[in-house]
Design an enzyme around this catalytic site. Sequence first.
Site, PDB file in Angstrom:
ATOM      1  CG  HIS A   1      -4.993   3.550   1.280  1.00 44.19           C
ATOM      2  ND1 HIS A   1      -4.741   2.718   0.829  1.00 44.19           N
ATOM      3  CD2 HIS A   1      -6.640   3.741   0.883  1.00 44.19           C
ATOM      4  CE1 HIS A   1      -5.650   1.897   0.301  1.00 44.19           C
ATOM      5  NE2 HIS A   1      -7.000   2.567   0.259  1.00 44.19           N
TER       6      HIS A   1
ATOM      7  CG  ASP B   1      -2.091   0.880   1.003  1.00 42.75           C
ATOM      8  OD1 ASP B   1      -2.256   1.861   1.118  1.00 42.75           O
ATOM      9  OD2 ASP B   1      -3.321   0.073   1.013  1.00 42.75           O
TER      10      ASP B   1
ATOM     11  CB  SER C   1      -9.372   0.683   0.204  1.00 39.55           C
ATOM     12  OG  SER C   1      -8.816   0.966  -0.872  1.00 39.55           O
TER      13      SER C   1
END
EC number: 3.4.21.-
Length: 400
Positions: free
Chosen positions: A192, A160, A345
């Site tokens: 994120h 990620d 996600s």
Amino acid sequence: MKFSQSLIALAACFLPLIAAAPEEAQHAKIRSPGAQDIILDSYIVVFNKGVNDADIESEFASVSHILSKRRPAHKGVGHKYNITGFKGYQIETDTGSIGEIAASPLVAWIERDGKVQANALETRSGATWGLGRISHKATGSNSYVYDSSAGSGSTVYVVDSGIYIEHSEFEGRAKWGANYISGSPDTDENGHGTHCAGTIAGATYGVASKANLVAVKVLDGDGSGSNSGVIAGINFVGQNGKDGKSVLSMSLGGSYSAALNSAVESTISNGVTVVVAAGNDGADASNYSPASAKNAITVGAVDSTDTRADFSNYGSVLDVFAPGVDVKSAWIGSKSASNTISGTSMATPHVAGLAAYLIGLGGLSSPAAVASKIASIGIQGSVKDPKGSVNLIAYNGNGA
């Protein structure tokens, strides 16, 4: 990387063969991901299965010779991939050179590199509810019911934007693994990856709060990356993951890429459970990668009423749904920062954490066994508007 004179001499023996190959055969080997988001002059070269290390070193010498005749502005060979069942490399070069490279008998095919993006949506205020959902058969619970093993002994590689490993949620269980964003620091510049890691194994927000975390950075501060960089991250996991004890979590994606899917499939064959996001385009996930990778656990998103999120991709490649709307987890900026965001996600780390949790319970020795367990204990028939997808919500088998 330096090569011996003998390797360079050996490479020269192949040059007439490369030059003599028909132009049509060269072009037939060069593919495009099903995409508009091509990265100019960047390619992923995939070797034939069974190619040995000596052949590969000889091939790199041959490639070096080809590039020496071309413009020096291109960077040449970048990432190298060496997963059992998937070997190759990324290269930046011109079309003329890539045509010569395609003619090599060692090359199975070449794919133009494409962009990938984090699968997160807008930021909103909200409360944690996902842990309650995956530990109860009905909606609306605010408690999380789980075995005290909590994923102990398992390791989740978060491919990620990196992880803010100093965050208090991780209690020293998160460490840095690899960074494939050139010139970027070994930290999460986007948030994120940290958010996903928090849902996987955070002390407060995590499904498997005793699992270990490894940051593999393939997305930049804007949440963007490349297929070639993601494959480099997968390659790292394939070389370092422990058979049967490791999970790879990817909350990212782009258009269909055979190269990316092949890397995922080879990593699964090597004993790593891979969990991926279905994507956020409200479309058939079979047109996206790594969502469409065979044997990966592909995750769609539901809201707190078990309705498929309108952004969630769908279709026959999905394996399970999980909470993906207004999910609260760790964030960057301070050791106590949090954020509430939505996307497949956010659904994916619930399932990656569940995989780690089930591995921690013991008795599951392969990715197939983990996937089968998730399918067998999941909540059947509760998803509203699955739109041709499996009607299954992730569940840990504990709460009523």
